[in-house]
Design an enzyme around this catalytic site. Structure first.
Site, PDB file in Angstrom:
ATOM      1  N   GLU A 115      14.822   1.869  -3.199  1.00 35.02           N
ATOM      2  CA  GLU A 115      13.613   2.699  -3.316  1.00 35.02           C
ATOM      3  C   GLU A 115      13.895   4.207  -3.381  1.00 35.02           C
ATOM      4  OE1 GLU A 115      10.673   2.228  -0.212  1.00 35.02           O
ATOM      5  OE2 GLU A 115       9.399   3.776  -1.101  1.00 35.02           O
ATOM      6  N   ASP A 178      14.867  -2.259   0.100  1.00 39.80           N
ATOM      7  CA  ASP A 178      13.850  -1.347   0.627  1.00 39.80           C
ATOM      8  C   ASP A 178      14.381  -0.903   1.989  1.00 39.80           C
ATOM      9  OD1 ASP A 178      11.640   0.030   1.448  1.00 39.80           O
ATOM     10  OD2 ASP A 178      10.226  -1.414   0.593  1.00 39.80           O
ATOM     11  N   ASP A 181      10.729  -0.696   4.693  1.00 39.13           N
ATOM     12  CA  ASP A 181       9.477  -1.141   4.097  1.00 39.13           C
ATOM     13  C   ASP A 181       8.414  -0.973   5.168  1.00 39.13           C
ATOM     14  OD1 ASP A 181       7.776  -2.320   2.161  1.00 39.13           O
ATOM     15  OD2 ASP A 181       7.878  -4.194   3.286  1.00 39.13           O
ATOM     16  N   HIS A 277      -3.444  -0.078   0.543  1.00 38.11           N
ATOM     17  CA  HIS A 277      -2.419  -0.902  -0.108  1.00 38.11           C
ATOM     18  C   HIS A 277      -2.933  -2.268  -0.549  1.00 38.11           C
ATOM     19  CE1 HIS A 277       1.152   1.393   1.901  1.00 38.11           C
ATOM     20  NE2 HIS A 277       0.351   2.165   1.200  1.00 38.11           N
ATOM     21  N   SER A 301       4.322  -4.027   6.279  1.00 43.96           N
ATOM     22  CA  SER A 301       5.648  -4.370   5.751  1.00 43.96           C
ATOM     23  C   SER A 301       5.889  -5.854   5.522  1.00 43.96           C
ATOM     24  CB  SER A 301       6.757  -3.827   6.676  1.00 43.96           C
ATOM     25  OG  SER A 301       7.017  -4.714   7.755  1.00 43.96           O
ATOM     26  N   LYS A 304       5.394  -9.395   7.482  1.00 46.46           N
ATOM     27  CA  LYS A 304       4.401 -10.453   7.202  1.00 46.46           C
ATOM     28  C   LYS A 304       5.091 -11.700   6.656  1.00 46.46           C
ATOM     29  CE  LYS A 304       1.702  -7.464   4.723  1.00 46.46           C
ATOM     30  NZ  LYS A 304       2.027  -6.117   5.202  1.00 46.46           N
ATOM     31  N   ARG A 318      -2.284 -10.168  -0.833  1.00 42.40           N
ATOM     32  CA  ARG A 318      -2.031  -8.760  -1.175  1.00 42.40           C
ATOM     33  C   ARG A 318      -2.652  -8.468  -2.534  1.00 42.40           C
ATOM     34  NH1 ARG A 318       1.679  -4.912   0.326  1.00 42.40           N
ATOM     35  NH2 ARG A 318       2.308  -3.489  -1.317  1.00 42.40           N
ATOM     36  N   ASP A 330       9.753  -4.497  -2.646  1.00 37.83           N
ATOM     37  CA  ASP A 330       8.698  -4.792  -1.664  1.00 37.83           C
ATOM     38  C   ASP A 330       8.490  -6.287  -1.459  1.00 37.83           C
ATOM     39  OD1 ASP A 330       7.834  -2.286  -0.695  1.00 37.83           O
ATOM     40  OD2 ASP A 330       6.781  -1.888  -2.578  1.00 37.83           O
TER      41      ASP A 330
HETATM   42  N1  LIG Z   1      -1.384   2.136  -3.369  1.00 33.41           N
HETATM   43  C1  LIG Z   1      -0.595   1.157  -3.006  1.00 33.41           C
HETATM   44  N2  LIG Z   1      -0.959  -0.127  -3.177  1.00 33.41           N
HETATM   45  C2  LIG Z   1      -0.178  -1.126  -2.808  1.00 33.41           C
HETATM   46  N3  LIG Z   1       1.023  -0.971  -2.211  1.00 33.41           N
HETATM   47  C3  LIG Z   1       1.421   0.284  -2.023  1.00 33.41           C
HETATM   48  C4  LIG Z   1       0.657   1.402  -2.378  1.00 33.41           C
HETATM   49  N4  LIG Z   1       1.335   2.511  -2.045  1.00 33.41           N
HETATM   50  C5  LIG Z   1       2.487   2.093  -1.494  1.00 33.41           C
HETATM   51  N5  LIG Z   1       2.542   0.750  -1.483  1.00 33.41           N
HETATM   52  C6  LIG Z   1       3.610  -0.115  -1.057  1.00 33.41           C
HETATM   53  O1  LIG Z   1       3.261  -0.838   0.120  1.00 33.41           O
HETATM   54  C7  LIG Z   1       4.415  -0.944   0.923  1.00 33.41           C
HETATM   55  C8  LIG Z   1       4.039  -1.179   2.355  1.00 33.41           C
HETATM   56  O2  LIG Z   1       3.797  -2.514   2.506  1.00 33.41           O
HETATM   57  P1  LIG Z   1       2.486  -3.131   3.075  1.00 33.41           P
HETATM   58  O3  LIG Z   1       1.357  -2.751   2.207  1.00 33.41           O
HETATM   59  O4  LIG Z   1       2.753  -4.567   3.220  1.00 33.41           O
HETATM   60  O5  LIG Z   1       2.366  -2.531   4.504  1.00 33.41           O
HETATM   61  S1  LIG Z   1       1.246  -1.603   5.037  1.00 33.41           S
HETATM   62  O6  LIG Z   1       0.402  -2.382   5.884  1.00 33.41           O
HETATM   63  O7  LIG Z   1       0.457  -1.057   3.984  1.00 33.41           O
HETATM   64  O8  LIG Z   1       1.965  -0.567   5.772  1.00 33.41           O
HETATM   65  C9  LIG Z   1       5.082   0.372   0.705  1.00 33.41           C
HETATM   66  O9  LIG Z   1       6.440   0.227   0.952  1.00 33.41           O
HETATM   67  P2  LIG Z   1       7.268   1.463   1.590  1.00 33.41           P
HETATM   68  O10 LIG Z   1       7.083   2.648   0.680  1.00 33.41           O
HETATM   69  O11 LIG Z   1       8.642   0.918   1.539  1.00 33.41           O
HETATM   70  O12 LIG Z   1       6.737   1.669   2.961  1.00 33.41           O
HETATM   71  C10 LIG Z   1       4.822   0.706  -0.748  1.00 33.41           C
HETATM   72  O13 LIG Z   1       5.830   0.276  -1.609  1.00 33.41           O
HETATM   73 MG   LIG Z   2       8.274  -1.010   0.622  1.00 35.28          MG
HETATM   74 MG   LIG Z   3      10.424   1.802   1.725  1.00 31.98          MG
HETATM   75 MG   LIG Z   4       8.060   4.224   0.356  1.00 35.31          MG
END
Ligand SMILES: Nc1ncnc2c1ncn2[C@@H]1O[C@H](COP(=O)(O)OS(=O)(=O)O)[C@@H](OP(=O)(O)O)[C@H]1O
Ligand SMILES: [Mg+2]
Ligand SMILES: [Mg+2]
Ligand SMILES: [Mg+2]
Length: 393
Positions: A115, A178, A181, A277, A301, A304, A318, A330
């Protein structure tokens, strides 16, 4: 890059927030441990070395992340160009995993799709942060059997981070990482995961999920969890050999399986903690159609996927907001951890996820995860809910 050094005290990990059901026995004996080790080793011969290296890399990265989360500084947190957060622990974790994989598996064709990149650390404003990452990485290596390689320069660290620039694809082997995450969960003091997978000819063949704040006992059910519950889980799977879980300290090992629940009324459902998300309203419509009674469990993350793989809950939904493109890091590790435990991971149309197309997953909007018995019912509820949503627009 901010230069403030205010201390941010993270919340205690959320062990007390969820309830416990021991849906399968967590009892463990020395004899069964040896048998499982032998079975896991003999049946996963083809990726044995890769699995050992991936477990080492993810566990080491988890140590670095735990150290940072315990005493997070405001200057440890930055914002990327897409406004998402990144911390010294995301960079440090990526550097460590990259270094450990390279060292444990010397190969000319090492390829990593990850990432983070070092762009923001290279200018003047990034120098202080880069030094902090360098210290974290060197300290973690020095304290954990890698003291001979713990004199890294900042250039070494930048190179290790940028190893992750590969585009992946359908040919050869690619690691998918990742480094944290659920960075937002990490910042809240909640759940996060270090998620590492291996693609071979476009298929996920190995996955490791380190979840430092996940309790070793189940997170959903009737029993209240206590702050005494031990946290820190490492899930791992290689293709065809099942999924295993052990404490991050490696002290024991157990095979895990998804829940066998066939009745959706008894099922429980996971979704993203962050409403930005995933469409919580849509999940709730789907859950109602299925007859799910329990309220959704919202956790950050790929923890889940880990929780689902050991039967803590039955369904993970999701549905990102329109226009969002899912990245392979992810889902790659979580996907094999769940499928090897007997579950199914699909897009909203029921197709398996395709990790062979580069950094992005090319899919019908939405990712749905459950056991084999519940999948047909879930797919029907998803289809109906999406049709209703489309006709109401
Ligand atoms: N807008 C949007 N929609 C969907 N997903 C997005 C969005 N923005 C970010 N991300 C991605 O979501 C990753 C975090 O995972 P989760 O959604 O499972 O966890 S969380 O409850 O929201 O924290 C997160 O991973 P990390 O960046 O590694 O934390 C992102 O890749
Ligand atoms: Mg992620
Ligand atoms: Mg990440
Ligand atoms: Mg990130």
């Amino acid at each position: 890059m901010g230069i403030n050094c205010l201390r941010v005290v993270p919340k205690i990990p959320p062990s007390a927030k969820h309830k416990i059901i021991i849906s399968h026995s967590l009892l463990f004996t020395k004899r069964s441990s040896r048998a499982i080790h032998a079975a896991a080793a003999s049946s996963s011969m083809s990726y044995e070395k890769e699995l050992a290296a991936a477990k080492k890399a993810a566990s080491l990265a988890a140590l670095l992340c735990q150290k940072v989360q315990k005493a997070l500084l405001q200057s440890d947190v930055h914002s990327k160009s897409d406004k998402s957060p990144v911390t010294v622990a995301d960079y440090g974790s990526q550097a460590l995993v990259s270094l450990v994989l390279e060292r444990e598996l010397p190969s000319e064709s090492f390829s990593l799709v990850a990432e983070e990149d070092s762009g923001d650390l290279r200018g003047n404003s990034g120098q202080e942060t880069l030094q902090r990452i360098r210290t974290l990485v060197n300290d973690t290596l020095a304290n954990n059997e890698y003291s001979s390689v713990s004199n890294l320069t900042t250039d070494d660290v930048l190179r290790a981070i940028d190893n992750g620039k590969s585009e992946g694809g359908s040919r050869g082997q690619h690691w998918v990482l990742d480094p944290i995450d659920g960075t937002k969960g990490f910042l809240r003091g909640d759940q996060y995961a270090i998620a590492l997978a291996l693609l071979d000819e476009g298929k996920v063949v190995l996955g490791v999920l380190a979840c430092p704040n996940l309790t070793l006992t189940s997170i959903s059910g009737e029993n209240q969890q206590s702050s005494q519950d031990k946290v820190g889980c490492l899930f791992f799977a290689t293709v065809g050999t099942g999924t295993y879980m052990q404490p991050l300290d490696g002290s024991s090992l157990q095979k895990v399986n998804v829940s066998a629940t066939e009745n959706p009324e008894e099922a429980s459902l996971f979704e993203s903690f962050e409403a930005a998300h995933s469409l919580h309203d849509l999940s709730s419509t789907i859950a109602k159609k299925l007859g799910v009674k329990a309220p959704p469990v919202r956790i950050d993350s790929q923890a889940k996927y880990g929780a689902l793989s050991r039967g803590d809950g039955e369904i993970y939904l999701r549905f990102p907001h329109k226009g969002y493109r899912e990245k392979i890091w992810d889902h790659a590790a979580g996907c094999i951890v769940v499928t090897e435990a007997g579950g199914v991971v699909a897009d909203a149309a029921g197709n398996p996820l395709d990790f062979s197309k580069g950094k992005y997953l090319d899919l019908e909007t939405g990712i749905i995860v459950t056991n084999q018995k519940l999948m047909p019912l879930l797919l029907k509820a998803v289809k109906e809910s999406l049709e209703e949503k489309a006709s109401s627009l």
